[in-house]
Scaffold this motif. Structure first.
Motif, PDB file in Angstrom:
ATOM      1  N   VAL A  34       0.869  -1.189   0.000  1.00 31.59           N
ATOM      2  CA  VAL A  34       0.000   0.000   0.000  1.00 31.59           C
ATOM      3  C   VAL A  34       0.899   1.230   0.000  1.00 31.59           C
ATOM      4  CG1 VAL A  34      -1.861   1.239   1.168  1.00 31.59           C
ATOM      5  CG2 VAL A  34      -1.751  -1.254   1.325  1.00 31.59           C
ATOM      6  N   PRO A  35       1.184   1.781  -1.181  1.00 31.24           N
ATOM      7  CA  PRO A  35       2.075   2.942  -1.262  1.00 31.24           C
ATOM      8  C   PRO A  35       1.600   4.083  -0.367  1.00 31.24           C
ATOM      9  CG  PRO A  35       1.681   2.038  -3.452  1.00 31.24           C
ATOM     10  CD  PRO A  35       0.763   1.307  -2.517  1.00 31.24           C
ATOM     11  N   GLY A  36       2.562   4.706   0.296  1.00 26.72           N
ATOM     12  CA  GLY A  36       2.238   5.805   1.194  1.00 26.72           C
ATOM     13  C   GLY A  36       2.121   5.394   2.646  1.00 26.72           C
ATOM     14  N   THR A  37       2.091   4.081   2.894  1.00 24.79           N
ATOM     15  CA  THR A  37       1.958   3.596   4.265  1.00 24.79           C
ATOM     16  C   THR A  37       3.214   3.908   5.068  1.00 24.79           C
ATOM     17  OG1 THR A  37       0.520   1.767   3.599  1.00 24.79           O
ATOM     18  CG2 THR A  37       1.633   1.554   5.724  1.00 24.79           C
ATOM     19  N   ILE A  38       3.024   4.511   6.249  1.00 27.43           N
ATOM     20  CA  ILE A  38       4.153   4.745   7.159  1.00 27.43           C
ATOM     21  C   ILE A  38       3.893   4.177   8.553  1.00 27.43           C
ATOM     22  CG2 ILE A  38       5.007   6.784   5.929  1.00 27.43           C
ATOM     23  CD1 ILE A  38       3.679   8.515   8.096  1.00 27.43           C
ATOM     24  N   ARG A  39       2.634   3.859   8.833  1.00 30.57           N
ATOM     25  CA  ARG A  39       2.295   3.276  10.129  1.00 30.57           C
ATOM     26  C   ARG A  39       1.286   2.141   9.947  1.00 30.57           C
ATOM     27  NH1 ARG A  39       6.015   5.916  11.227  1.00 30.57           N
ATOM     28  NH2 ARG A  39       6.253   7.537  12.831  1.00 30.57           N
ATOM     29  N   ILE A  40       1.331   1.186  10.871  1.00 31.12           N
ATOM     30  CA  ILE A  40       0.330   0.124  10.910  1.00 31.12           C
ATOM     31  C   ILE A  40      -0.324   0.142  12.285  1.00 31.12           C
ATOM     32  CG2 ILE A  40      -0.069  -2.370  10.974  1.00 31.12           C
ATOM     33  CD1 ILE A  40       2.713  -1.146   8.826  1.00 31.12           C
ATOM     34  N   ILE A  41      -1.639   0.233  12.279  1.00 29.93           N
ATOM     35  CA  ILE A  41      -2.423   0.088  13.503  1.00 29.93           C
ATOM     36  C   ILE A  41      -2.789  -1.392  13.599  1.00 29.93           C
ATOM     37  CG2 ILE A  41      -4.522   0.757  14.734  1.00 29.93           C
ATOM     38  CD1 ILE A  41      -4.520   3.317  12.914  1.00 29.93           C
ATOM     39  N   SER A  42      -2.299  -2.062  14.641  1.00 33.56           N
ATOM     40  CA  SER A  42      -2.521  -3.498  14.809  1.00 33.56           C
ATOM     41  C   SER A  42      -3.496  -3.729  15.961  1.00 33.56           C
ATOM     42  CB  SER A  42      -1.185  -4.196  15.097  1.00 33.56           C
ATOM     43  OG  SER A  42      -1.346  -5.594  15.225  1.00 33.56           O
ATOM     44  N   VAL A  43      -4.443  -4.638  15.762  1.00 35.13           N
ATOM     45  CA  VAL A  43      -5.465  -4.891  16.785  1.00 35.13           C
ATOM     46  C   VAL A  43      -5.602  -6.389  17.033  1.00 35.13           C
ATOM     47  CG1 VAL A  43      -6.760  -2.847  16.031  1.00 35.13           C
ATOM     48  CG2 VAL A  43      -7.408  -5.095  15.145  1.00 35.13           C
TER      49      VAL A  43
END
Length: 355
Positions: free
Chosen positions: A70-79
């Motif tokens: 996913v271009p532009g992704t800098i963070r992942i919110i993990s749940v």
């Protein structure tokens, strides 16, 4: 502290609060750097431990490089979301009664993909109401995502020797999901491992699929054999499967950390159609229409009726012999599916050995 960084701090706190309100047991945030995991993943593929799961290899580096997926992704919110429902028949009791079908406890209720995806979408909409339009994409075991690695980096737990995520407060009876985003949110600290010298999961695996700590050969794993493998189950592994007709929970059942597992609050994950305590013979009698009706909205639906019958035939072959079981198997000797016929014939041969 700048206003923008303050807002991101507040937004991260809000995201965690909203996540709890939406039923997630925990929410963490991390970056996209999976460079430490990439060599391990490549080696796992090189050893062919992924078996027939071609999708594990075909996406190249997208699994270990989130910004390429996913271009532009800098963070992942993990749940994480707990799934162990209350009032479920004891797993050990079911597995000790060879006439019953053992179904992995995550699949007893509604399909988790749908449940988590809708909640993650709602969480994303909550973020947009505060932060304005932003780039994001939600995932629940639905794309080339290294969920456990990301969850560990996000502080949700650590990878156990069985390769599942473990939490000190929640064991391992939970699902994982992610939001890939372009928001520069503050990150959480990763969790160190707490397995110590314990090898309970390795020792208990019926097929010895955990070939080394933190390394599973999927080709031997009962979850792989009953869910991911579409062809014939290797004959030498069939007797080891017992009555596990969809997935396998042995490594989780033996894990000491699951003393701290939480029961789910989600009605969606409550047992449907008595699947926690149902006979192999009854399940084997379902025609395709019954299977589709009963399993609509279930994770089991995706394996299809033929693969379902294949698995149950193996379970029946491993069951204590009885006229009822022989009759059930013989009823499908001429099944339209060659795959089903093959496994039925094997099961009948197993019973013939003990007459």
């Amino acid at each position: 502290m700048s206003q923008s960084s303050y807002n991101m701090e507040k937004l991260a706190a809000d995201i965690k609060r909203w996540g709890k309100e939406l039923g997630f047991g925990q929410v963490g945030i991390t970056d996209t750097d999976l460079s430490a995991a990439e060599p391990r993943h490549r080696e796992w593929i090189a050893q062919n431990f992924h078996g027939a799961m071609d999708y594990m290899a075909k996406h190249g580096n997208k699994r270990t490089r989130p910004a390429e997926l996913v271009p532009g992704t800098i963070r992942i919110i993990s749940v994480r979301m707990d799934y162990m429902a209350p009032k479920v028949r004891d797993s050990e009791e079911v597995m000790q009664d060879s006439s019953l079908a053992f179904i992995s406890r995550y699949a007893l209720g509604r399909d988790y993909h749908k449940v988590l995806r809708s909640r993650l979408q709602k969480l994303s909409e909550n973020i947009a109401e505060v932060a304005g339009p932003f780039g994001y994409r939600v995932f629940t075991d639905s794309a080339p995502v290294l969920e456990v690695e990301l969850a560990q980096k996000a502080g949700l737990g650590w990878r156990g020797k069985h390769t599942l995520l473990l939490s000190r407060n929640a064991g391992s009876w939970f699902f994982l999901g992610e939001i890939y985003t372009d928001l520069p949110l503050p990150m959480d600290e990763p969790i160190a491992g707490h397995c110590g010298k314990c090898t309970a999961c390795i020792d208990v695996c019926p097929t010895q699929a955990i070939v080394a700590p933190y390394q599973v050969d999927a080709r031997r794993c009962i979850s792989y054999l009953t869910i991911e493998l579409k062809d014939s189950i290797p004959e030498d592994l069939r007797p080891l499967i017992g009555n596990r007709v969809y997935g396998c929970d042995d490594c989780q059942l033996t894990c000491p950390w699951n003393r701290f597992a939480q029961l789910t609050q989600q009605a969606d994950f409550r047992v449907r159609h008595g699947l926690d305590n149902i006979s192999l013979v009854e399940l084997f009698s379902w025609n395709e229409a019954t299977f589709q009706e009963k399993m609509a909205g279930s994770a089991i639906y995706r394996i299809g009726h033929v693969q379902w019958l294949r698995n149950i035939a193996v379970g029946l072959g491993n069951a204590a012999s009885s006229p009822e079981i022989i009759q059930a198997l013989e009823s499908r000797l001429n099944d339209p599916s060659e795959l089903v016929r093959e496994h039925v014939a094997w099961a009948l041969r197993q019973h013939a050995k003990h007459r």
